[in-house]
Design a protein around this motif. Structure first.
Motif, short mmCIF file in Angstrom:
data_model
loop_
_atom_site.label_atom_id
_atom_site.label_comp_id
_atom_site.label_asym_id
_atom_site.label_seq_id
_atom_site.Cartn_x
_atom_site.Cartn_y
_atom_site.Cartn_z
N ASN A 167 4.31 1.73 32.37
CA ASN A 167 3.24 2.59 32.55
C ASN A 167 2.82 3.75 31.76
OD1 ASN A 167 1.35 3.23 34.81
ND2 ASN A 167 2.55 5.07 35.48
N GLU A 195 -2.70 -6.98 38.82
CA GLU A 195 -3.88 -7.35 37.91
C GLU A 195 -5.06 -6.57 38.16
OE1 GLU A 195 -3.47 -10.00 41.38
OE2 GLU A 195 -2.04 -9.39 39.63
N THR A 196 -5.34 -6.05 39.28
CA THR A 196 -6.49 -5.52 39.70
C THR A 196 -6.48 -3.89 39.39
OG1 THR A 196 -6.10 -5.06 42.04
CG2 THR A 196 -7.27 -7.36 41.47
N TRP A 197 -5.30 -3.48 39.06
CA TRP A 197 -5.23 -1.83 38.93
C TRP A 197 -6.03 -1.58 37.72
CZ3 TRP A 197 0.68 -1.45 38.14
CH2 TRP A 197 1.52 -1.75 39.60
N ASP A 198 -6.62 -0.15 38.20
CA ASP A 198 -7.47 0.43 36.91
C ASP A 198 -6.65 0.62 35.92
OD1 ASP A 198 -9.90 0.31 38.72
OD2 ASP A 198 -9.44 2.34 39.28
N THR A 199 -5.51 1.17 36.00
CA THR A 199 -4.81 1.61 34.86
C THR A 199 -3.36 0.72 34.94
OG1 THR A 199 -5.32 3.79 34.86
CG2 THR A 199 -3.25 3.28 33.61
N LYS A 200 -3.37 -0.23 34.04
CA LYS A 200 -2.28 -1.27 33.84
C LYS A 200 -1.33 -0.99 32.62
CE LYS A 200 -5.61 -4.25 34.85
NZ LYS A 200 -6.42 -5.54 34.74
N ASP A 201 -1.95 -0.37 31.40
CA ASP A 201 -1.14 -0.14 30.50
C ASP A 201 -0.37 -1.43 30.10
OD1 ASP A 201 -2.13 2.49 30.21
OD2 ASP A 201 -0.79 3.25 31.43
#
Length: 82
Positions: free
Chosen positions: A74, A55-61
């Motif tokens: 992804n 949930e903290t990823w920059d890119t979650k798509d």
């Protein structure tokens, strides 16, 4: 026993992944997706998500979109369900 720990410890990423798949996931429930290998792959990716704070990823798509194939999580394309 590992399975008991997995089921009892709600903080474990594996437990969170299992609960997500049992309670929120709709793609795994589709009849044509009853392949064990696909279920294991999906479980592994959901576990990865929870163990790395997805949930903290920059890119979650489209990660953890319950109605699409995990191969599309992804990507920005989420129209395929096969």
């Amino acid at each position: 026993d590992y399975m008991n720990e997995l089921l009892e410890d709600e903080l474990l990423p594996q437990n969170k992944a299992l609960r997500w798949m049992l309670n929120d996931d709709t793609y795994s429930e589709q009849e044509e997706n009853d392949d064990d290998d696909k279920w294991i792959q999906r479980f592994a990716l959901v576990t990865l998500w929870y163990s790395t704070n997805g949930e903290t990823w920059d890119t979650k798509d489209a990660w953890l979109q319950p109605d699409i194939n995990e191969c599309y999580w992804n990507t920005k394309e989420t129209t395929s369900t096969t």
